[in-house]
Design a protein around this motif. Structure first.
Motif, PDB file in Angstrom:
ATOM      1  N   GLY A 120       0.833  -1.205   0.000  1.00 17.72           N
ATOM      2  CA  GLY A 120       0.000   0.000   0.000  1.00 17.72           C
ATOM      3  C   GLY A 120       0.863   1.248   0.000  1.00 17.72           C
ATOM      4  N   MET A 121       0.629   2.121  -0.969  1.00 21.35           N
ATOM      5  CA  MET A 121       1.404   3.378  -1.037  1.00 21.35           C
ATOM      6  C   MET A 121       0.561   4.597  -0.695  1.00 21.35           C
ATOM      7  SD  MET A 121       3.789   2.654  -4.340  1.00 21.35           S
ATOM      8  CE  MET A 121       2.414   2.596  -5.481  1.00 21.35           C
ATOM      9  N   PRO A 194      11.737  -9.576  -8.514  1.00 22.74           N
ATOM     10  CA  PRO A 194      11.283  -9.984  -7.193  1.00 22.74           C
ATOM     11  C   PRO A 194      11.819  -9.116  -6.048  1.00 22.74           C
ATOM     12  CG  PRO A 194      13.065 -11.405  -7.891  1.00 22.74           C
ATOM     13  CD  PRO A 194      12.803 -10.452  -9.023  1.00 22.74           C
ATOM     14  N   SER A 195      12.762  -8.224  -6.330  1.00 24.34           N
ATOM     15  CA  SER A 195      13.197  -7.365  -5.226  1.00 24.34           C
ATOM     16  C   SER A 195      12.052  -6.421  -4.893  1.00 24.34           C
ATOM     17  CB  SER A 195      14.452  -6.579  -5.613  1.00 24.34           C
ATOM     18  OG  SER A 195      14.304  -5.991  -6.881  1.00 24.34           O
ATOM     19  N   LEU A 196      11.879  -6.144  -3.639  1.00 26.37           N
ATOM     20  CA  LEU A 196      10.891  -5.144  -3.249  1.00 26.37           C
ATOM     21  C   LEU A 196      11.470  -3.776  -3.597  1.00 26.37           C
ATOM     22  CD1 LEU A 196       9.631  -6.754   0.056  1.00 26.37           C
ATOM     23  CD2 LEU A 196       8.492  -6.703  -2.138  1.00 26.37           C
ATOM     24  N   GLU A 197      10.661  -2.748  -3.411  1.00 26.74           N
ATOM     25  CA  GLU A 197      11.068  -1.435  -3.902  1.00 26.74           C
ATOM     26  C   GLU A 197      11.934  -0.686  -2.888  1.00 26.74           C
ATOM     27  OE1 GLU A 197       7.894  -2.680  -4.048  1.00 26.74           O
ATOM     28  OE2 GLU A 197       8.223  -3.218  -6.150  1.00 26.74           O
ATOM     29  N   THR A 198      12.782   0.174  -3.427  1.00 25.92           N
ATOM     30  CA  THR A 198      13.533   1.090  -2.572  1.00 25.92           C
ATOM     31  C   THR A 198      12.605   2.243  -2.182  1.00 25.92           C
ATOM     32  OG1 THR A 198      14.244   2.465  -4.417  1.00 25.92           O
ATOM     33  CG2 THR A 198      15.651   0.577  -3.853  1.00 25.92           C
ATOM     34  N   ARG A 199      13.037   3.026  -1.227  1.00 32.40           N
ATOM     35  CA  ARG A 199      12.230   4.193  -0.838  1.00 32.40           C
ATOM     36  C   ARG A 199      12.048   5.142  -2.016  1.00 32.40           C
ATOM     37  NH1 ARG A 199      15.209   6.547   3.941  1.00 32.40           N
ATOM     38  NH2 ARG A 199      16.919   5.344   3.069  1.00 32.40           N
ATOM     39  N   ALA A 200      13.136   5.322  -2.776  1.00 30.77           N
ATOM     40  CA  ALA A 200      13.046   6.220  -3.940  1.00 30.77           C
ATOM     41  C   ALA A 200      12.050   5.676  -4.965  1.00 30.77           C
ATOM     42  CB  ALA A 200      14.422   6.404  -4.567  1.00 30.77           C
ATOM     43  N   GLU A 201      12.025   4.355  -5.091  1.00 33.41           N
ATOM     44  CA  GLU A 201      11.061   3.753  -6.039  1.00 33.41           C
ATOM     45  C   GLU A 201       9.618   3.919  -5.553  1.00 33.41           C
ATOM     46  OE1 GLU A 201      14.030   0.404  -8.044  1.00 33.41           O
ATOM     47  OE2 GLU A 201      12.901  -0.114  -6.244  1.00 33.41           O
ATOM     48  N   TYR A 202       9.396   3.753  -4.263  1.00 29.53           N
ATOM     49  CA  TYR A 202       8.029   3.977  -3.746  1.00 29.53           C
ATOM     50  C   TYR A 202       7.589   5.415  -3.996  1.00 29.53           C
ATOM     51  CZ  TYR A 202       7.837  -0.579  -1.457  1.00 29.53           C
ATOM     52  OH  TYR A 202       7.804  -1.927  -1.210  1.00 29.53           O
ATOM     53  N   ALA A 210      -0.350   5.795  -8.586  1.00 27.87           N
ATOM     54  CA  ALA A 210      -0.727   4.464  -8.107  1.00 27.87           C
ATOM     55  C   ALA A 210      -0.940   4.470  -6.590  1.00 27.87           C
ATOM     56  CB  ALA A 210       0.353   3.453  -8.471  1.00 27.87           C
ATOM     57  N   ASP A 211      -1.863   3.602  -6.148  1.00 27.89           N
ATOM     58  CA  ASP A 211      -2.166   3.464  -4.726  1.00 27.89           C
ATOM     59  C   ASP A 211      -1.560   2.203  -4.120  1.00 27.89           C
ATOM     60  OD1 ASP A 211      -4.166   5.739  -4.306  1.00 27.89           O
ATOM     61  OD2 ASP A 211      -4.973   4.724  -6.072  1.00 27.89           O
ATOM     62  N   ALA A 212      -1.361   1.202  -4.960  1.00 26.34           N
ATOM     63  CA  ALA A 212      -0.816  -0.071  -4.470  1.00 26.34           C
ATOM     64  C   ALA A 212       0.092  -0.660  -5.537  1.00 26.34           C
ATOM     65  CB  ALA A 212      -1.947  -1.041  -4.128  1.00 26.34           C
ATOM     66  N   VAL A 213       1.090  -1.427  -5.075  1.00 30.62           N
ATOM     67  CA  VAL A 213       2.066  -2.015  -6.015  1.00 30.62           C
ATOM     68  C   VAL A 213       2.173  -3.518  -5.785  1.00 30.62           C
ATOM     69  CG1 VAL A 213       3.973  -1.351  -4.462  1.00 30.62           C
ATOM     70  CG2 VAL A 213       4.483  -1.951  -6.840  1.00 30.62           C
ATOM     71  N   GLY A 214       2.296  -4.248  -6.889  1.00 28.52           N
ATOM     72  CA  GLY A 214       2.449  -5.693  -6.787  1.00 28.52           C
ATOM     73  C   GLY A 214       3.105  -6.265  -8.029  1.00 28.52           C
ATOM     74  N   MET A 215       3.303  -7.590  -7.998  1.00 31.09           N
ATOM     75  CA  MET A 215       4.092  -8.239  -9.060  1.00 31.09           C
ATOM     76  C   MET A 215       3.254  -9.151  -9.945  1.00 31.09           C
ATOM     77  SD  MET A 215       7.333  -9.168  -6.649  1.00 31.09           S
ATOM     78  CE  MET A 215       7.947  -7.974  -5.457  1.00 31.09           C
ATOM     79  N   SER A 216       1.954  -8.929  -9.973  1.00 27.04           N
ATOM     80  CA  SER A 216       1.107  -9.841 -10.751  1.00 27.04           C
ATOM     81  C   SER A 216      -0.080  -9.087 -11.337  1.00 27.04           C
ATOM     82  CB  SER A 216       0.589 -10.949  -9.830  1.00 27.04           C
ATOM     83  OG  SER A 216      -0.299 -10.389  -8.873  1.00 27.04           O
ATOM     84  N   THR A 217      -1.086  -9.831 -11.733  1.00 26.06           N
ATOM     85  CA  THR A 217      -2.419  -9.348 -12.101  1.00 26.06           C
ATOM     86  C   THR A 217      -2.514  -8.632 -13.447  1.00 26.06           C
ATOM     87  OG1 THR A 217      -3.029  -9.217  -9.769  1.00 26.06           O
ATOM     88  CG2 THR A 217      -4.413  -7.960 -11.296  1.00 26.06           C
ATOM     89  N   CYS A 241       3.882   0.885   2.403  1.00 23.32           N
ATOM     90  CA  CYS A 241       5.060   1.304   1.634  1.00 23.32           C
ATOM     91  C   CYS A 241       5.136   2.821   1.596  1.00 23.32           C
ATOM     92  CB  CYS A 241       4.983   0.713   0.232  1.00 23.32           C
ATOM     93  SG  CYS A 241       4.764  -1.067   0.236  1.00 23.32           S
ATOM     94  N   PHE A 242       5.369   3.396   2.761  1.00 22.13           N
ATOM     95  CA  PHE A 242       5.450   4.850   2.871  1.00 22.13           C
ATOM     96  C   PHE A 242       6.930   5.216   2.937  1.00 22.13           C
ATOM     97  CE2 PHE A 242       1.476   3.937   5.609  1.00 22.13           C
ATOM     98  CZ  PHE A 242       0.682   3.773   4.481  1.00 22.13           C
ATOM     99  N   PRO A 243       7.446   5.872   1.894  1.00 20.37           N
ATOM    100  CA  PRO A 243       8.899   6.050   1.776  1.00 20.37           C
ATOM    101  C   PRO A 243       9.558   6.732   2.973  1.00 20.37           C
ATOM    102  CG  PRO A 243       7.689   7.332   0.107  1.00 20.37           C
ATOM    103  CD  PRO A 243       6.708   6.422   0.754  1.00 20.37           C
TER     104      PRO A 243
END
Ligand code: HPA
Length: 276
Positions: A120-121, A194-202, A210-217, A241-243
Motif C-alpha cells: 500500500g502506497m 522480485p526485489s521489493l522497492e527502494t524508498r526512492a522507487e516507492y 498508483a495506490d498499491a504495487v504488486g508483481m502480478s495481475t 510502503c510509505f517512503p
C-alpha cells in the motif's frame, strides 16, 4: 520467438484435457494470489487438477502457491479457480503467465475475479485493508500481447478504458457495505520484482498516481480484456510502503498478513459471485 500456431494448439490441448473433467460450463474464473488460496475452502469441490496434469500449463515455483485448478460450486455457481498463479519474476514468458487465462476463456469463463497481495502506497491505506482495483498501470516493461496477434482470440489493439468492470466494482462495494467490510479503491501498478522497492522507487511509484504495487495481475487482466472478459480485481494490502517511514518487510510477514485478511476477501468474492 513466440509461435502463434503452437500457442493456439497448446491452448486447445489444455482446454480439451480440462473439459473432459467438467460437468458443466464454468462461467466464472477466479485467480487467487499469494497467501489467498483459502477461498477454495468455501467451495463444494468437484474436481482438483494439479497443473502438472494439464498439458503446457506452467508449474508454479513459489512455495506459497500450491498450483492446481479447483473446480466446483461457490455460492451456487459453477466456478473454476486457480490456486497458485505465475509471476514474471519466476522466469516465465508473458505468454506462459497468461496461458491459464486463455484456457479459462476457451472453457467458457466470461467473468474473472483476481486477487493479489500488494504493497500500500496511499497514505490512507493500512496493512490488512482490501483495495478494489479501479485501474492499473503496467510498469512491467513488456506486454503479453506483444507478437503476432491471434485475431480469433481478440483484437490487435484492445481498448483499455475500463479494464476493471464498473458494474463489478459497484457490486463489490454494495457487498462490502452489506457485510460491513471496509474497502479502499485505487490504482494498482505492476512491477516485475522480485526485489521489493527502494524508498526512492516507492516515491516514484506513488507519484505516478498508483495506490498499491504488486508483481502480478496486470498481464492476466490485459489478456482477459483482449478476450472480452469482465474483470474484478482486489488487492490485499499486506504492507505499508510509505517512503518516509519505511520498515523492512519479508515475504513471511506479507503472507501472514494475506492469510489474516483472507476471510474479508473471501466474503466479498463469494457474495459478489452469488449476485452475478
Ligand atoms: N511491493 C511491495 N510490497 C508488496 C509487494 C510489492 O510488489 N507485494 C506485496 N507487498
Amino acid at each position: 520467438m513466440f509461435d502463434p500456431e503452437s500457442y493456439r494448439r497448446e491452448i486447445e490441448e489444455a482446454v480439451s484435457v480440462i473439459r473432459e473433467q467438467l460437468s458443466a460450463n464454468p462461467g466464472i474464473g477466479i485467480i487467487l494470489g499469494t497467501g489467498l488460496g483459502g477461498l477454495v475452502d468455501e467451495m463444494e469441490i468437484e474436481k482438483e487438477i494439479p497443473y502438472q496434469q494439464i498439458p503446457h500449463f506452467p508449474v508454479s515455483t513459489v512455495e506459497s502457491h500450491s498450483g492446481k485448478l479447483i473446480i466446483g460450486y461457490l455460492a451456487g455457481k459453477y466456478v473454476i479457480a486457480m490456486q497458485g498463479r505465475f509471476h514474471y519474476y519466476e522466469g516465465y514468458s508473458m505468454q506462459q503467465i497468461t496461458f491459464p487465462v486463455r484456457v479459462m476463456r476457451r472453457l467458457g469463463v466470461q467473468r474473472l475475479l483476481i486477487s493479489n497481495a500488494a504493497g500500500g502506497m496511499n497514505p490512507q491505506f493500512r496493512k490488512g485493508d482490501l483495495m478494489l482495483i479501479s485501474d492499473h498501470i503496467n510498469l512491467l516493461g513488456t506486454n503479453p500481447l506483444i507478437g503476432q496477434n491471434l485475431d480469433e482470440l481478440g483484437p490487435r489493439f484492445p481498448d483499455m478504458s475500463e479494464p476493471y468492470a464498473e458494474r463489478l466494482i459497484d457490486l463489490a462495494e454494495e457487498v462490502a457495505l452489506q457485510q460491513q467490510i471496509k474497502v479502499q479503491k485505487g490504482v494498482f501498478i505492476a512491477v516485475t520484482g522480485p526485489s521489493l522497492e527502494t524508498r526512492a522507487e516507492y516515491r516514484f511509484l506513488r507519484a505516478t498516481g498508483a495506490d498499491a504495487v504488486g508483481m502480478s495481475t496486470v498481464p492476466e487482466v490485459i489478456v482477459g480484456v483482449h478476450m472480452g472478459m469482465e474483470i474484478l480485481g482486489i488487492s490485499v494490502i499486506t504492507d505499508e510502503c510509505f517512503p518516509d517511514a519505511l520498515k523492512a518487510v519479508n515475504v513471511e510477514e506479507i503472507i501472514a498478513t494475506a492469510n489474516k485478511t483472507q476471510p474479508k476477501l473471501t466474503t466479498i468474492m463469494r457474495e459478489v459471485i452469488r449476485k452475478l
